[in-house]
Scaffold this motif. Structure first.
Motif, PDB file in Angstrom:
ATOM      1  N   LEU A  82       9.232  15.525  59.007  1.00 47.46           N
ATOM      2  CA  LEU A  82       8.753  14.498  59.941  1.00 47.46           C
ATOM      3  C   LEU A  82       8.298  15.084  61.270  1.00 47.46           C
ATOM      4  CD1 LEU A  82      11.557  11.854  59.257  1.00 47.46           C
ATOM      5  CD2 LEU A  82       9.280  11.977  58.231  1.00 47.46           C
ATOM      6  N   LYS A  83       8.915  16.192  61.689  1.00 46.63           N
ATOM      7  CA  LYS A  83       8.581  16.795  62.979  1.00 46.63           C
ATOM      8  C   LYS A  83       7.427  17.784  62.881  1.00 46.63           C
ATOM      9  CE  LYS A  83      13.376  16.314  64.497  1.00 46.63           C
ATOM     10  NZ  LYS A  83      14.644  17.022  64.805  1.00 46.63           N
ATOM     11  N   ARG A  84       6.962  18.016  61.661  1.00 43.05           N
ATOM     12  CA  ARG A  84       5.813  18.904  61.431  1.00 43.05           C
ATOM     13  C   ARG A  84       6.041  20.305  62.031  1.00 43.05           C
ATOM     14  NH1 ARG A  84       5.320  15.260  58.571  1.00 43.05           N
ATOM     15  NH2 ARG A  84       3.579  13.826  58.304  1.00 43.05           N
ATOM     16  N   ASN A  85       7.244  20.845  61.810  1.00 36.95           N
ATOM     17  CA  ASN A  85       7.531  22.184  62.331  1.00 36.95           C
ATOM     18  C   ASN A  85       7.826  23.194  61.226  1.00 36.95           C
ATOM     19  OD1 ASN A  85       9.961  21.165  61.536  1.00 36.95           O
ATOM     20  ND2 ASN A  85      11.055  21.590  63.442  1.00 36.95           N
ATOM     21  N   GLY A  86       7.520  22.834  59.986  1.00 42.64           N
ATOM     22  CA  GLY A  86       7.634  23.786  58.883  1.00 42.64           C
ATOM     23  C   GLY A  86       8.998  23.888  58.241  1.00 42.64           C
ATOM     24  N   VAL A  87       9.971  23.130  58.716  1.00 35.89           N
ATOM     25  CA  VAL A  87      11.304  23.101  58.116  1.00 35.89           C
ATOM     26  C   VAL A  87      11.797  21.656  58.090  1.00 35.89           C
ATOM     27  CG1 VAL A  87      11.974  25.450  58.772  1.00 35.89           C
ATOM     28  CG2 VAL A  87      12.396  23.537  60.346  1.00 35.89           C
ATOM     29  N   ILE A  88      12.793  21.395  57.255  1.00 30.64           N
ATOM     30  CA  ILE A  88      13.405  20.064  57.185  1.00 30.64           C
ATOM     31  C   ILE A  88      14.814  20.168  57.722  1.00 30.64           C
ATOM     32  CG2 ILE A  88      14.141  18.180  55.672  1.00 30.64           C
ATOM     33  CD1 ILE A  88      11.997  19.136  53.672  1.00 30.64           C
ATOM     34  N   ASP A  89      15.093  19.470  58.821  1.00 29.28           N
ATOM     35  CA  ASP A  89      16.471  19.486  59.336  1.00 29.28           C
ATOM     36  C   ASP A  89      17.259  18.371  58.660  1.00 29.28           C
ATOM     37  OD1 ASP A  89      15.973  17.048  60.714  1.00 29.28           O
ATOM     38  OD2 ASP A  89      15.376  18.107  62.531  1.00 29.28           O
ATOM     39  N   PHE A  90      18.545  18.303  58.963  1.00 28.56           N
ATOM     40  CA  PHE A  90      19.403  17.360  58.250  1.00 28.56           C
ATOM     41  C   PHE A  90      19.008  15.907  58.486  1.00 28.56           C
ATOM     42  CE2 PHE A  90      23.420  14.843  58.013  1.00 28.56           C
ATOM     43  CZ  PHE A  90      23.535  14.874  56.629  1.00 28.56           C
ATOM     44  N   GLU A  91      18.661  15.579  59.730  1.00 26.08           N
ATOM     45  CA  GLU A  91      18.273  14.199  60.016  1.00 26.08           C
ATOM     46  C   GLU A  91      17.030  13.805  59.214  1.00 26.08           C
ATOM     47  OE1 GLU A  91      19.108  16.365  62.491  1.00 26.08           O
ATOM     48  OE2 GLU A  91      21.068  15.435  62.819  1.00 26.08           O
ATOM     49  N   GLU A  92      16.053  14.690  59.130  1.00 23.91           N
ATOM     50  CA  GLU A  92      14.846  14.417  58.358  1.00 23.91           C
ATOM     51  C   GLU A  92      15.197  14.244  56.879  1.00 23.91           C
ATOM     52  OE1 GLU A  92      11.328  16.803  60.714  1.00 23.91           O
ATOM     53  OE2 GLU A  92      12.847  17.993  59.688  1.00 23.91           O
ATOM     54  N   PHE A  93      16.111  15.058  56.396  1.00 25.71           N
ATOM     55  CA  PHE A  93      16.552  14.999  55.010  1.00 25.71           C
ATOM     56  C   PHE A  93      17.161  13.636  54.686  1.00 25.71           C
ATOM     57  CE2 PHE A  93      19.856  16.138  51.749  1.00 25.71           C
ATOM     58  CZ  PHE A  93      19.002  16.575  50.756  1.00 25.71           C
ATOM     59  N   VAL A  94      18.064  13.171  55.546  1.00 24.46           N
ATOM     60  CA  VAL A  94      18.739  11.895  55.313  1.00 24.46           C
ATOM     61  C   VAL A  94      17.767  10.731  55.436  1.00 24.46           C
ATOM     62  CG1 VAL A  94      20.529  10.313  56.152  1.00 24.46           C
ATOM     63  CG2 VAL A  94      20.980  12.771  56.048  1.00 24.46           C
ATOM     64  N   ARG A  95      16.959  10.733  56.499  1.00 27.48           N
ATOM     65  CA  ARG A  95      16.034   9.615  56.718  1.00 27.48           C
ATOM     66  C   ARG A  95      15.009   9.514  55.582  1.00 27.48           C
ATOM     67  NH1 ARG A  95      17.076   8.003  61.917  1.00 27.48           N
ATOM     68  NH2 ARG A  95      17.930   9.614  63.286  1.00 27.48           N
ATOM     69  N   SER A  96      14.554  10.647  55.072  1.00 24.89           N
ATOM     70  CA  SER A  96      13.569  10.628  53.999  1.00 24.89           C
ATOM     71  C   SER A  96      14.199  10.195  52.680  1.00 24.89           C
ATOM     72  CB  SER A  96      12.923  12.006  53.846  1.00 24.89           C
ATOM     73  OG  SER A  96      12.199  12.358  55.014  1.00 24.89           O
ATOM     74  N   LEU A  97      15.388  10.706  52.373  1.00 25.64           N
ATOM     75  CA  LEU A  97      16.055  10.310  51.137  1.00 25.64           C
ATOM     76  C   LEU A  97      16.442   8.836  51.153  1.00 25.64           C
ATOM     77  CD1 LEU A  97      18.438  13.248  50.142  1.00 25.64           C
ATOM     78  CD2 LEU A  97      16.323  12.536  49.048  1.00 25.64           C
ATOM     79  N   SER A  98      16.644   8.278  52.337  1.00 25.50           N
ATOM     80  CA  SER A  98      17.039   6.879  52.447  1.00 25.50           C
ATOM     81  C   SER A  98      15.994   5.953  51.827  1.00 25.50           C
ATOM     82  CB  SER A  98      17.257   6.503  53.919  1.00 25.50           C
ATOM     83  OG  SER A  98      17.636   5.149  54.050  1.00 25.50           O
ATOM     84  N   VAL A  99      14.741   6.391  51.829  1.00 21.86           N
ATOM     85  CA  VAL A  99      13.662   5.588  51.249  1.00 21.86           C
ATOM     86  C   VAL A  99      13.927   5.323  49.768  1.00 21.86           C
ATOM     87  CG1 VAL A  99      11.203   5.573  50.690  1.00 21.86           C
ATOM     88  CG2 VAL A  99      11.958   6.412  52.905  1.00 21.86           C
ATOM     89  N   PHE A 100      14.623   6.256  49.114  1.00 20.64           N
ATOM     90  CA  PHE A 100      14.855   6.140  47.678  1.00 20.64           C
ATOM     91  C   PHE A 100      16.211   5.530  47.345  1.00 20.64           C
ATOM     92  CE2 PHE A 100      12.027   9.674  48.567  1.00 20.64           C
ATOM     93  CZ  PHE A 100      10.927   9.322  47.820  1.00 20.64           C
ATOM     94  N   HIS A 101      16.944   5.117  48.377  1.00 19.64           N
ATOM     95  CA  HIS A 101      18.241   4.478  48.156  1.00 19.64           C
ATOM     96  C   HIS A 101      18.017   3.114  47.501  1.00 19.64           C
ATOM     97  CE1 HIS A 101      22.167   2.714  48.950  1.00 19.64           C
ATOM     98  NE2 HIS A 101      22.616   3.904  49.299  1.00 19.64           N
ATOM     99  N   PRO A 102      18.870   2.750  46.522  1.00 25.72           N
ATOM    100  CA  PRO A 102      18.702   1.440  45.857  1.00 25.72           C
ATOM    101  C   PRO A 102      18.695   0.261  46.821  1.00 25.72           C
ATOM    102  CG  PRO A 102      20.271   2.792  44.661  1.00 25.72           C
ATOM    103  CD  PRO A 102      19.967   3.524  45.937  1.00 25.72           C
TER     104      PRO A 102
END
Length: 210
Positions: A82-102
């Motif tokens: 999300l921050k477009r800095n070439g890595v995924i931090d933990f917050e980005e990981f959680v927020r993105s995976l949340s989209v796929f939560h039931p």
């Protein structure tokens, strides 16, 4: 239970938001966020030991291969970054995976639309649907003929393109997913499921106990 405590979020890795904050802003519970952190630590230290998820580590988690180029892996990584800095931090990981939560609302599932909008035009065209479908098939165990692939693409596109203008807009996409709830699961299985289900019993137990 052995869940990670909030204090562990600052050890041997970049500082992270309080799990309660992330839980309040996503579809996960506090214990679910903490369980995801254990998963994230494992993935983000698999190649580069800096507590951040690099593209090679992300691809290794998806395909068990960190070197092979794949359009699907590249697209998903870019959307998680999300921050477009070439890595995924933990917050980005959680927020993105949340989209796929039931429990995620259907309107939150725009990540899948962006995944297929390869040209960034705000619409999904048939060729983009075909390209992404072929990228997914390339990494799967399925072996489909060209005619079968074309039939699947044609049928999917004709269903989603409700106004018949030759492209799928976000509103058409949302309506299509509402009518076909299995669509998102089929698009990402088995790849994203491998990530979210790496520790299924632990995460499910954590969510249930919150």
């Amino acid at each position: 239970m052995g869940c990670a405590s909030s204090k562990q979020f600052s050890r041997s890795a970049p500082a992270h938001e309080d799990p309660a904050v992330l839980a309040s802003q996503t579809s996960f519970t506090v214990n679910g966020v903490e369980a995801l952190y254990e998963l994230y630590k494992k993935l983000s230290f698999s190649i580069v030991k800096d507590g951040l998820m690099h593209k090679e580590e992300f691809q290794l988690a998806l395909f068990r291969n960190s070197n092979r180029a794949n359009l699907f892996a590249d697209r998903v990584f870019d959307l998680f970054d999300l921050k477009r800095n070439g890595v995924i931090d933990f917050e980005e990981f959680v927020r993105s995976l949340s989209v796929f939560h039931p429990k995620a609302h259907i309107s939150e599932k725009t990540l899948a639309f962006k995944l297929y909008d390869l040209r960034g035009t705000g619409y999904i065209e048939k060729e983009e649907l075909r390209e992404m479908g072929l990228a997914l098939l390339d990494e799967s165990d399925l072996c489909l003929s060209d005619s079968t692939v074309e039939t699947i693409v044609d049928n999917t596109f004709s269903q989603a393109d409700s106004n018949g203008d030759g492209r799928i807009d976000p509103e058409e996409w949302e309506e299509f997913v509402k009518k076909n709830p299995a669509t998102l699961r089929n698009m990402f299985l088995p790849y994203l499921q491998d990530i979210t289900m790496s520790f299924p019993s632990f995460i499910m137990h954590s969510e249930a106990s919150d």
